[in-house]
Scaffold this active site. Structure first.
Site, PDB file in Angstrom:
ATOM      1  N   TYR A  27       5.847  12.827  29.799  1.00 56.52           N
ATOM      2  CA  TYR A  27       6.744  13.761  29.110  1.00 56.52           C
ATOM      3  C   TYR A  27       6.073  14.578  28.020  1.00 56.52           C
ATOM      4  CZ  TYR A  27      10.102  10.841  31.563  1.00 56.52           C
ATOM      5  OH  TYR A  27      10.785  10.166  32.547  1.00 56.52           O
ATOM      6  N   HIS A 104      12.515  19.347  35.401  1.00 59.79           N
ATOM      7  CA  HIS A 104      12.012  18.038  34.961  1.00 59.79           C
ATOM      8  C   HIS A 104      10.658  18.237  34.316  1.00 59.79           C
ATOM      9  CE1 HIS A 104      15.283  16.184  37.055  1.00 59.79           C
ATOM     10  NE2 HIS A 104      14.996  16.954  38.076  1.00 59.79           N
TER      11      HIS A 104
HETATM   12  C1  DQA Z   1      13.120  13.631  33.875  1.00 65.12           C
HETATM   13  C2  DQA Z   1      12.730  12.790  35.098  1.00 65.12           C
HETATM   14  C3  DQA Z   1      13.741  11.702  35.353  1.00 65.12           C
HETATM   15  O1  DQA Z   1      13.361  10.930  36.487  1.00 65.12           O
HETATM   16  C4  DQA Z   1      13.823  10.781  34.157  1.00 65.12           C
HETATM   17  O2  DQA Z   1      14.798   9.782  34.374  1.00 65.12           O
HETATM   18  C5  DQA Z   1      14.034  11.496  32.877  1.00 65.12           C
HETATM   19  C6  DQA Z   1      13.365  12.774  32.649  1.00 65.12           C
HETATM   20  C7  DQA Z   1      12.006  14.628  33.507  1.00 65.12           C
HETATM   21  O3  DQA Z   1      12.283  15.528  32.703  1.00 65.12           O
HETATM   22  O4  DQA Z   1      10.880  14.505  33.973  1.00 65.12           O
HETATM   23  O5  DQA Z   1      14.700  10.981  31.981  1.00 65.12           O
HETATM   24  O6  DQA Z   1      14.287  14.366  34.183  1.00 65.12           O
END
Ligand code: DQA
Length: 150
Positions: A27, A104
């Site tokens: 992230y 994402h």
């Molecule tokens: C997410 C990917 C999802 O699988 C995960 O549960 C998240 C963040 C992303 O931004 O990469 O909480 O949406």
């Protein structure tokens, strides 16, 4: 009805408010506030007006989608883990009937099997994953094109 359709609702779901504390290899290291500032700056450059919403409660996310009629022209959403299983959010997104792009931060295709599936993506005009904060700019650009064509 305004003559310019440029209002984008930016909706973040469960655990996204914890950015900065979550696994940096997936992230990055921006906090959630820093991410929202970056999205807002990108939107400004593209001539889009943004409103931001985040919740850790699925029903609130659903109700926020219910309330968008007349207030937004498009939706940029990162629902977090709900992406993978929330048919309630899917139904509400369908009801909202607005052009939407799913974003994402992480490369969901390259992670655990359950993250590869989205119950929302066929309702969206686009999907961006694995590009970190830059992915939001790409999503906004896509929505800007969609609104410009409309
Ligand atoms: C997410 C990917 C999802 O699988 C995960 O549960 C998240 C963040 C992303 O931004 O990469 O909480 O949406």
């Amino acid at each position: 009805m305004p003559d310019t359709r440029n209002r984008v609702e930016v909706m973040h779901g469960v655990n996204l408010d914890q950015l900065g504390r979550r696994a940096a290899e997936h992230y990055g290291d921006l906090t959630f506030t820093q991410l929202e500032v970056a999205i807002s700056a990108a939107a400004d450059e593209l001539g889009l007006i943004t409103r931001f919403f985040q919740t850790n409660h699925e029903g609130e996310f659903v109700e926020h989608l219910h309330g968008l009629d007349g207030l937004a022209d498009a939706v940029l959403l990162n629902p977090g883990a709900w992406t993978h299983y929330s048919y309630a959010i899917r139904d509400a997104l369908e009801l909202a009937a607005l052009p939407a792009v799913e974003v994402h931060l992480s490369d969901v295709e390259a992670r655990e099997e359950f993250r590869r599936h989205s119950v929302l993506s066929d309702l969206c005009v686009g999907r961006v994953a694995g590009k970190g904060p830059d992915g939001y700019r790409e999503a906004l650009t896509r929505l800007g094109e969609e609104l410009g064509d409309g």
